[in-house]
Design a protein around this motif. Structure first.
Motif, PDB file in Angstrom:
ATOM      1  N   MET A   1       8.521  -8.002 -17.917  1.00 38.55           N
ATOM      2  CA  MET A   1       7.253  -8.567 -17.541  1.00 38.55           C
ATOM      3  C   MET A   1       7.375  -9.385 -16.255  1.00 38.55           C
ATOM      4  SD  MET A   1       4.455  -8.117 -18.985  1.00 38.55           S
ATOM      5  CE  MET A   1       2.855  -8.749 -18.803  1.00 38.55           C
ATOM      6  N   LEU A   2       8.526 -10.014 -16.093  1.00 40.58           N
ATOM      7  CA  LEU A   2       8.731 -10.820 -14.888  1.00 40.58           C
ATOM      8  C   LEU A   2       8.795  -9.978 -13.623  1.00 40.58           C
ATOM      9  CD1 LEU A   2      11.436 -13.390 -15.996  1.00 40.58           C
ATOM     10  CD2 LEU A   2       9.091 -13.891 -15.372  1.00 40.58           C
ATOM     11  N   THR A   3       9.140  -8.725 -13.763  1.00 38.49           N
ATOM     12  CA  THR A   3       9.340  -7.899 -12.573  1.00 38.49           C
ATOM     13  C   THR A   3       8.045  -7.365 -11.969  1.00 38.49           C
ATOM     14  OG1 THR A   3       9.657  -5.920 -13.903  1.00 38.49           O
ATOM     15  CG2 THR A   3      11.625  -7.161 -13.327  1.00 38.49           C
ATOM     16  N   LEU A   4       6.928  -7.517 -12.656  1.00 36.51           N
ATOM     17  CA  LEU A   4       5.670  -7.000 -12.119  1.00 36.51           C
ATOM     18  C   LEU A   4       5.245  -7.730 -10.845  1.00 36.51           C
ATOM     19  CD1 LEU A   4       3.586  -6.414 -15.352  1.00 36.51           C
ATOM     20  CD2 LEU A   4       4.753  -4.739 -13.942  1.00 36.51           C
ATOM     21  N   ILE A   5       5.463  -9.021 -10.797  1.00 38.09           N
ATOM     22  CA  ILE A   5       5.060  -9.799  -9.614  1.00 38.09           C
ATOM     23  C   ILE A   5       5.883  -9.410  -8.390  1.00 38.09           C
ATOM     24  CG2 ILE A   5       4.866 -12.133  -8.654  1.00 38.09           C
ATOM     25  CD1 ILE A   5       4.216 -13.046 -11.545  1.00 38.09           C
ATOM     26  N   PRO A   6       7.227  -9.358  -8.476  1.00 36.64           N
ATOM     27  CA  PRO A   6       7.986  -8.922  -7.287  1.00 36.64           C
ATOM     28  C   PRO A   6       7.702  -7.480  -6.880  1.00 36.64           C
ATOM     29  CG  PRO A   6       9.445 -10.051  -8.804  1.00 36.64           C
ATOM     30  CD  PRO A   6       8.141  -9.872  -9.501  1.00 36.64           C
ATOM     31  N   ILE A   7       7.429  -6.605  -7.843  1.00 36.25           N
ATOM     32  CA  ILE A   7       7.101  -5.217  -7.495  1.00 36.25           C
ATOM     33  C   ILE A   7       5.852  -5.198  -6.632  1.00 36.25           C
ATOM     34  CG2 ILE A   7       6.241  -3.029  -8.431  1.00 36.25           C
ATOM     35  CD1 ILE A   7       8.184  -3.412 -10.743  1.00 36.25           C
ATOM     36  N   TYR A   8       4.832  -5.937  -7.044  1.00 39.64           N
ATOM     37  CA  TYR A   8       3.595  -6.009  -6.275  1.00 39.64           C
ATOM     38  C   TYR A   8       3.836  -6.631  -4.896  1.00 39.64           C
ATOM     39  CZ  TYR A   8      -0.878  -7.711  -4.604  1.00 39.64           C
ATOM     40  OH  TYR A   8      -1.959  -7.993  -3.819  1.00 39.64           O
ATOM     41  N   LEU A   9       4.585  -7.733  -4.869  1.00 41.53           N
ATOM     42  CA  LEU A   9       4.801  -8.428  -3.597  1.00 41.53           C
ATOM     43  C   LEU A   9       5.595  -7.584  -2.605  1.00 41.53           C
ATOM     44  CD1 LEU A   9       5.510 -12.051  -4.866  1.00 41.53           C
ATOM     45  CD2 LEU A   9       3.437 -11.181  -3.783  1.00 41.53           C
ATOM     46  N   PHE A  10       6.635  -6.911  -3.075  1.00 44.32           N
ATOM     47  CA  PHE A  10       7.419  -6.079  -2.162  1.00 44.32           C
ATOM     48  C   PHE A  10       6.653  -4.822  -1.763  1.00 44.32           C
ATOM     49  CE2 PHE A  10      11.164  -8.526  -3.612  1.00 44.32           C
ATOM     50  CZ  PHE A  10      11.576  -8.940  -2.368  1.00 44.32           C
ATOM     51  N   GLY A  11       5.882  -4.264  -2.678  1.00 42.55           N
ATOM     52  CA  GLY A  11       5.048  -3.123  -2.313  1.00 42.55           C
ATOM     53  C   GLY A  11       4.043  -3.499  -1.241  1.00 42.55           C
ATOM     54  N   LYS A  12       3.442  -4.678  -1.391  1.00 46.52           N
ATOM     55  CA  LYS A  12       2.474  -5.148  -0.400  1.00 46.52           C
ATOM     56  C   LYS A  12       3.159  -5.435   0.933  1.00 46.52           C
ATOM     57  CE  LYS A  12      -1.013  -8.631   0.402  1.00 46.52           C
ATOM     58  NZ  LYS A  12      -1.655  -9.851  -0.054  1.00 46.52           N
ATOM     59  N   SER A  13       4.341  -6.007   0.882  1.00 49.84           N
ATOM     60  CA  SER A  13       5.084  -6.316   2.099  1.00 49.84           C
ATOM     61  C   SER A  13       5.440  -5.042   2.863  1.00 49.84           C
ATOM     62  CB  SER A  13       6.345  -7.098   1.737  1.00 49.84           C
ATOM     63  OG  SER A  13       7.120  -7.340   2.860  1.00 49.84           O
ATOM     64  N   TYR A  14       5.927  -4.024   2.160  1.00 49.28           N
ATOM     65  CA  TYR A  14       6.242  -2.741   2.799  1.00 49.28           C
ATOM     66  C   TYR A  14       4.973  -2.076   3.322  1.00 49.28           C
ATOM     67  CZ  TYR A  14      11.210  -2.242   1.654  1.00 49.28           C
ATOM     68  OH  TYR A  14      12.560  -2.379   1.612  1.00 49.28           O
ATOM     69  N   TYR A  15       3.875  -2.200   2.580  1.00 46.82           N
ATOM     70  CA  TYR A  15       2.597  -1.624   3.001  1.00 46.82           C
ATOM     71  C   TYR A  15       2.152  -2.222   4.336  1.00 46.82           C
ATOM     72  CZ  TYR A  15      -2.388  -0.461   2.852  1.00 46.82           C
ATOM     73  OH  TYR A  15      -3.642  -0.011   3.157  1.00 46.82           O
ATOM     74  N   GLU A  16       2.202  -3.552   4.422  1.00 47.52           N
ATOM     75  CA  GLU A  16       1.776  -4.223   5.657  1.00 47.52           C
ATOM     76  C   GLU A  16       2.703  -3.913   6.821  1.00 47.52           C
ATOM     77  OE1 GLU A  16       1.488  -8.293   4.496  1.00 47.52           O
ATOM     78  OE2 GLU A  16      -0.372  -7.972   3.382  1.00 47.52           O
ATOM     79  N   LEU A  17       4.013  -3.822   6.555  1.00 47.37           N
ATOM     80  CA  LEU A  17       4.964  -3.485   7.609  1.00 47.37           C
ATOM     81  C   LEU A  17       4.721  -2.081   8.137  1.00 47.37           C
ATOM     82  CD1 LEU A  17       7.556  -4.291   9.194  1.00 47.37           C
ATOM     83  CD2 LEU A  17       8.844  -3.202   7.359  1.00 47.37           C
ATOM     84  N   ALA A  18       4.500  -1.140   7.226  1.00 50.40           N
ATOM     85  CA  ALA A  18       4.252   0.245   7.645  1.00 50.40           C
ATOM     86  C   ALA A  18       2.928   0.363   8.400  1.00 50.40           C
ATOM     87  CB  ALA A  18       4.242   1.160   6.427  1.00 50.40           C
ATOM     88  N   LYS A  19       1.924  -0.352   7.964  1.00 45.14           N
ATOM     89  CA  LYS A  19       0.630  -0.306   8.638  1.00 45.14           C
ATOM     90  C   LYS A  19       0.730  -0.896  10.040  1.00 45.14           C
ATOM     91  CE  LYS A  19      -4.066  -0.625   7.148  1.00 45.14           C
ATOM     92  NZ  LYS A  19      -4.990  -1.100   6.154  1.00 45.14           N
ATOM     93  N   LEU A  20       1.533  -1.944  10.179  1.00 42.22           N
ATOM     94  CA  LEU A  20       1.728  -2.588  11.474  1.00 42.22           C
ATOM     95  C   LEU A  20       2.392  -1.651  12.477  1.00 42.22           C
ATOM     96  CD1 LEU A  20       1.563  -5.312  13.077  1.00 42.22           C
ATOM     97  CD2 LEU A  20       3.877  -5.751  12.249  1.00 42.22           C
ATOM     98  N   HIS A  21       3.281  -0.798  11.983  1.00 39.23           N
ATOM     99  CA  HIS A  21       4.029   0.104  12.856  1.00 39.23           C
ATOM    100  C   HIS A  21       3.517   1.537  12.804  1.00 39.23           C
ATOM    101  CE1 HIS A  21       7.027  -2.835  14.056  1.00 39.23           C
ATOM    102  NE2 HIS A  21       7.004  -3.268  12.811  1.00 39.23           N
ATOM    103  N   ASN A  22       2.289   1.741  12.353  1.00 40.20           N
ATOM    104  CA  ASN A  22       1.637   3.052  12.313  1.00 40.20           C
ATOM    105  C   ASN A  22       2.417   4.091  11.517  1.00 40.20           C
ATOM    106  OD1 ASN A  22      -0.484   2.123  13.942  1.00 40.20           O
ATOM    107  ND2 ASN A  22       0.696   2.566  15.797  1.00 40.20           N
ATOM    108  N   ARG A  23       2.872   3.709  10.343  1.00 45.03           N
ATOM    109  CA  ARG A  23       3.563   4.627   9.432  1.00 45.03           C
ATOM    110  C   ARG A  23       2.678   4.875   8.213  1.00 45.03           C
ATOM    111  NH1 ARG A  23       7.545   5.831  13.058  1.00 45.03           N
ATOM    112  NH2 ARG A  23       8.789   4.055  13.529  1.00 45.03           N
ATOM    113  N   SER A  24       3.156   5.695   7.313  1.00 47.26           N
ATOM    114  CA  SER A  24       2.433   5.980   6.071  1.00 47.26           C
ATOM    115  C   SER A  24       2.497   4.757   5.163  1.00 47.26           C
ATOM    116  CB  SER A  24       3.069   7.184   5.379  1.00 47.26           C
ATOM    117  OG  SER A  24       2.525   7.347   4.103  1.00 47.26           O
ATOM    118  N   ALA A  25       1.402   4.015   5.101  1.00 45.15           N
ATOM    119  CA  ALA A  25       1.409   2.726   4.414  1.00 45.15           C
ATOM    120  C   ALA A  25       1.653   2.864   2.909  1.00 45.15           C
ATOM    121  CB  ALA A  25       0.099   1.993   4.677  1.00 45.15           C
TER     122      ALA A  25
END
Length: 104
Positions: A1-25
């Motif tokens: 149950m504790l791992t749901l928060i980091p999964i969301y946070l890292f997924g969001k972080s990778y999403y924003e990084l990919a969007k910033l560099h014009n990759r598949s978010a």
């Protein structure tokens, strides 16, 4: 149950990084989540291998083991994210450069 928060946070972080560099978010958002979970799986496998080969009884509480796995997964995910960030800053995506040239 504790791992749901980091999964969301890292997924969001990778999403924003990919969007910033014009990759598949969304692809990179899932990649961040899978790296986090995969690192936890690898740590569990290594702990199991250590216990089997040394015949020692690790008496670690479940909560402490979960925290160790979360920290290990976060460290692996953060490290790979920094590697991607540095690589993308040095080599921008070729599509974005070509699209700028075609507009001129």
């Amino acid at each position: 149950m504790l791992t749901l928060i980091p999964i969301y946070l890292f997924g969001k972080s990778y999403y924003e990084l990919a969007k910033l560099h014009n990759r598949s978010a969304w692809g990179y958002a899932f990649l961040g989540a899978f790296i986090f979970l995969g690192a936890q799986f690898v740590l569990g496998f290594l702990f199991g291998l250590l216990i089997l080969t040394t015949n020692i009884d690790l008496d670690i509480p479940d909560f402490a083991l979960s925290l160790i796995a979360i920290v290990f997964g976060a460290a692996c995910t953060y490290g790979i994210e920094n590697l991607l960030k540095r690589k993308w800053e040095r080599q921008p995506k070729a599509d974005s450069i070509e699209s700028d040239l075609l507009d001129q």
